[in-house]
Design a protein around this motif. Structure first.
Motif, PDB file in Angstrom:
ATOM      1  N   LEU A  49      53.333  34.601  43.094  1.00 32.16           N
ATOM      2  CA  LEU A  49      52.706  35.882  42.746  1.00 32.16           C
ATOM      3  C   LEU A  49      53.802  36.969  42.932  1.00 32.16           C
ATOM      4  CD1 LEU A  49      49.324  35.483  44.134  1.00 32.16           C
ATOM      5  CD2 LEU A  49      49.837  35.224  41.539  1.00 32.16           C
ATOM      6  N   ASP A  50      54.250  37.268  43.910  1.00 37.07           N
ATOM      7  CA  ASP A  50      55.320  38.304  44.130  1.00 37.07           C
ATOM      8  C   ASP A  50      56.376  38.216  43.142  1.00 37.07           C
ATOM      9  OD1 ASP A  50      53.776  39.331  46.032  1.00 37.07           O
ATOM     10  OD2 ASP A  50      55.064  38.336  47.862  1.00 37.07           O
ATOM     11  N   LYS A  51      57.052  36.847  42.958  1.00 36.70           N
ATOM     12  CA  LYS A  51      58.138  36.711  42.173  1.00 36.70           C
ATOM     13  C   LYS A  51      57.882  36.965  40.751  1.00 36.70           C
ATOM     14  CE  LYS A  51      60.041  32.786  44.397  1.00 36.70           C
ATOM     15  NZ  LYS A  51      60.409  31.205  44.222  1.00 36.70           N
ATOM     16  N   LEU A  52      56.639  37.041  40.245  1.00 32.15           N
ATOM     17  CA  LEU A  52      56.054  37.120  38.952  1.00 32.15           C
ATOM     18  C   LEU A  52      55.595  38.589  38.852  1.00 32.15           C
ATOM     19  CD1 LEU A  52      54.293  34.043  37.785  1.00 32.15           C
ATOM     20  CD2 LEU A  52      56.344  34.846  36.907  1.00 32.15           C
ATOM     21  N   GLY A  53      55.684  39.333  39.907  1.00 32.66           N
ATOM     22  CA  GLY A  53      55.144  40.593  40.056  1.00 32.66           C
ATOM     23  C   GLY A  53      53.803  40.973  39.959  1.00 32.66           C
ATOM     24  N   LEU A  54      53.001  39.959  40.127  1.00 31.59           N
ATOM     25  CA  LEU A  54      51.626  40.049  40.188  1.00 31.59           C
ATOM     26  C   LEU A  54      51.153  40.519  41.466  1.00 31.59           C
ATOM     27  CD1 LEU A  54      50.846  36.620  38.234  1.00 31.59           C
ATOM     28  CD2 LEU A  54      50.847  38.889  37.326  1.00 31.59           C
ATOM     29  N   GLN A  55      50.248  41.692  41.325  1.00 32.74           N
ATOM     30  CA  GLN A  55      49.479  42.112  42.684  1.00 32.74           C
ATOM     31  C   GLN A  55      48.305  41.469  43.220  1.00 32.74           C
ATOM     32  OE1 GLN A  55      49.341  46.456  42.050  1.00 32.74           O
ATOM     33  NE2 GLN A  55      51.381  46.565  42.403  1.00 32.74           N
ATOM     34  N   TYR A  56      48.064  41.222  44.362  1.00 31.00           N
ATOM     35  CA  TYR A  56      46.957  40.435  44.697  1.00 31.00           C
ATOM     36  C   TYR A  56      46.154  41.331  45.922  1.00 31.00           C
ATOM     37  CZ  TYR A  56      50.484  38.642  47.862  1.00 31.00           C
ATOM     38  OH  TYR A  56      51.428  38.496  48.844  1.00 31.00           O
ATOM     39  N   THR A  57      44.958  41.096  46.120  1.00 34.84           N
ATOM     40  CA  THR A  57      44.499  41.601  47.266  1.00 34.84           C
ATOM     41  C   THR A  57      44.272  40.499  48.386  1.00 34.84           C
ATOM     42  OG1 THR A  57      42.269  40.985  46.416  1.00 34.84           O
ATOM     43  CG2 THR A  57      43.049  43.055  45.992  1.00 34.84           C
ATOM     44  N   ASP A  58      44.050  39.344  48.245  1.00 36.09           N
ATOM     45  CA  ASP A  58      44.176  38.311  49.048  1.00 36.09           C
ATOM     46  C   ASP A  58      44.158  37.009  48.518  1.00 36.09           C
ATOM     47  OD1 ASP A  58      41.564  37.907  48.134  1.00 36.09           O
ATOM     48  OD2 ASP A  58      40.777  37.448  49.991  1.00 36.09           O
ATOM     49  N   VAL A  59      44.754  35.848  49.260  1.00 29.64           N
ATOM     50  CA  VAL A  59      44.930  34.569  48.956  1.00 29.64           C
ATOM     51  C   VAL A  59      44.297  33.975  49.978  1.00 29.64           C
ATOM     52  CG1 VAL A  59      46.751  32.960  48.476  1.00 29.64           C
ATOM     53  CG2 VAL A  59      47.223  35.147  47.634  1.00 29.64           C
ATOM     54  N   LYS A  60      43.327  33.056  49.317  1.00 26.66           N
ATOM     55  CA  LYS A  60      42.815  32.240  50.611  1.00 26.66           C
ATOM     56  C   LYS A  60      43.088  30.862  49.815  1.00 26.66           C
ATOM     57  CE  LYS A  60      38.680  35.345  50.773  1.00 26.66           C
ATOM     58  NZ  LYS A  60      37.331  35.417  50.243  1.00 26.66           N
TER      59      LYS A  60
END
Length: 186
Positions: free
Chosen positions: A21-32
């Motif tokens: 997700l970081d590599k694609l520049g996609l921001q996230y609030t959490d990953v479960k």
């Protein structure tokens, strides 16, 4: 936006998803385990790029509602058995029904249909894998392991262990010890 990911079973899987997700520049609030909550929407192109990257690690985006629910069942069981320090106070069927907001009969039928195995067998297989891990680490007695894994007795644990592995816990432990001694002598 919530995305669902197939085959996420451990903390390392979560790290892989965060990295992609970081590599694609996609921001996230959490990953479960089994899912990620993204800030905002994701384009079709980003979805394809993410899915391609995840497949390289044995993971995959899901969009089929039944598959998503089956993965949620698997994730709930894996978290319960492998990552939860607390013991569930209710039986597995009530736990899953409450956690996933579905009738247990529906969950059980769907799981069996999709996975070809019952929820109970999946749960027991994971419990025995956790018991094997605890035996290998050799920090707890069988009595402590049976209590921690919610068996009524050491005999009950031993019977299930033998039924699934073909070995008694004591024999499994002896094999582990014999194997390590042999490696040390090399």
């Amino acid at each position: 936006m919530k995305i669902f990911i197939k085959n996420m079973v451990c903390i390392r899987c979560q790290m892989v998803v965060k990295s992609e997700l970081d590599k694609l520049g996609l921001q996230y609030t959490d990953v479960k385990i089994g899912e990620a909550n993204l800030r905002g929407n994701i384009t079709a192109e980003q979805t394809e790029q993410l899915n391609t990257a995840l497949k390289k690690s044995g993971l995959q985006l899901m969009d089929n509602k039944k598959s998503i629910l089956v993965e949620k069942i698997k994730s709930a069981i894996i978290e319960l058995v492998h990552y939860s320090e607390e013991q569930i106070k209710v039986n597995l069927s009530d736990y899953l029904s409450e956690k996933l907001n579905y009738d247990y009969t529906y969950l059980a039928n769907l799981f069996s249909e999709v996975k070809g195995v019952t929820i109970e067998k999946f749960y027991l297989a994971h419990k025995i894998e956790k018991v094997k891990e605890m035996i290998v680490y050799d920090e707890l007695s069988l009595t402590e392991i049976s209590y921690r894994m919610q068996y009524s007795s050491v005999a009950h644990l031993s019977n299930q262990f033998k039924k699934i592995t073909g070995l008694t816990p004591t024999h499994f432990k002896m094999l582990k010890n014999k194997r390590f001694r042999t490696l040390e002598d090399v």
